[in-house]
Motif scaffolding. Structure first.
Motif, PDB file in Angstrom:
ATOM      1  N   UNK A  78       0.852  -1.186   0.000  1.00 46.05           N
ATOM      2  CA  UNK A  78       0.000   0.000   0.000  1.00 46.05           C
ATOM      3  C   UNK A  78       0.887   1.234   0.000  1.00 46.05           C
ATOM      4  N   UNK A  79       0.655   2.122  -0.937  1.00 52.31           N
ATOM      5  CA  UNK A  79       1.424   3.366  -0.992  1.00 52.31           C
ATOM      6  C   UNK A  79       1.152   4.186   0.264  1.00 52.31           C
ATOM      7  N   UNK A  82       4.654  11.445   1.342  1.00 49.00           N
ATOM      8  CA  UNK A  82       5.841  11.129   0.548  1.00 49.00           C
ATOM      9  C   UNK A  82       7.101  11.624   1.243  1.00 49.00           C
ATOM     10  N   UNK A  83       7.113  11.545   2.570  1.00 49.43           N
ATOM     11  CA  UNK A  83       8.263  11.994   3.348  1.00 49.43           C
ATOM     12  C   UNK A  83       9.515  11.184   3.054  1.00 49.43           C
ATOM     13  N   UNK A  84       9.355   9.962   2.565  1.00 52.46           N
ATOM     14  CA  UNK A  84      10.491   9.106   2.260  1.00 52.46           C
ATOM     15  C   UNK A  84      11.317   9.638   1.086  1.00 52.46           C
ATOM     16  N   UNK A  85      10.787  10.602   0.356  1.00 52.86           N
ATOM     17  CA  UNK A  85      11.473  11.151  -0.819  1.00 52.86           C
ATOM     18  C   UNK A  85      12.432  12.283  -0.478  1.00 52.86           C
ATOM     19  N   UNK A  86      12.449  12.702   0.768  1.00 52.14           N
ATOM     20  CA  UNK A  86      13.292  13.841   1.154  1.00 52.14           C
ATOM     21  C   UNK A  86      13.858  13.628   2.547  1.00 52.14           C
ATOM     22  N   UNK A  87      15.166  13.888   2.699  1.00 53.67           N
ATOM     23  CA  UNK A  87      15.819  13.786   3.997  1.00 53.67           C
ATOM     24  C   UNK A  87      16.934  14.832   4.035  1.00 53.67           C
TER      25      UNK A  87
END
Length: 94
Positions: free
Chosen positions: A6-7, A11-16
């Motif tokens: 499940x998406x 979309x925090x996983x795209x930026x660090x």
């Protein structure tokens, strides 16, 4: 068998952003708070001219990506995931 992935809703996983890194920021930037450290080392380096980044080749033939901000931008994740398909195709056994 069904796909149970499940998406995520965000979309925090795209930026660090790792402000504690001793090299932060590793490029000169105007907005350090928007500097994406997720791809500290660009996984597209091996694509050579096909990476889509802002690079030059030195006289010795070394790819110099020091002026490329693609892996450190907010849209880096989507760009790199799309270009990764080229990298996967290059290393597939035929």
């Amino acid at each position: 068998m069904s796909n149970s992935f499940k998406m995520p809703e965000t979309e925090n996983f795209k930026f660090m952003c790792n402000r504690d890194c001793e090299f932060f920021p590793c490029h000169k930037v105007n907005n350090p708070e928007e500097f994406n450290c997720l791809f500290c080392y660009c996984p597209l380096y091996a694509l050579g001219r096909e990476c889509g980044g802002n690079f030059v080749y030195t006289e010795d033939g070394i790819k110099d990506c020091s002026n490329c901000m693609i892996p450190h931008s907010k849209g880096a994740y989507d760009h790199i995931m799309e270009k990764s398909k080229l990298l996967i195709d290059k290393v597939k056994e035929k």
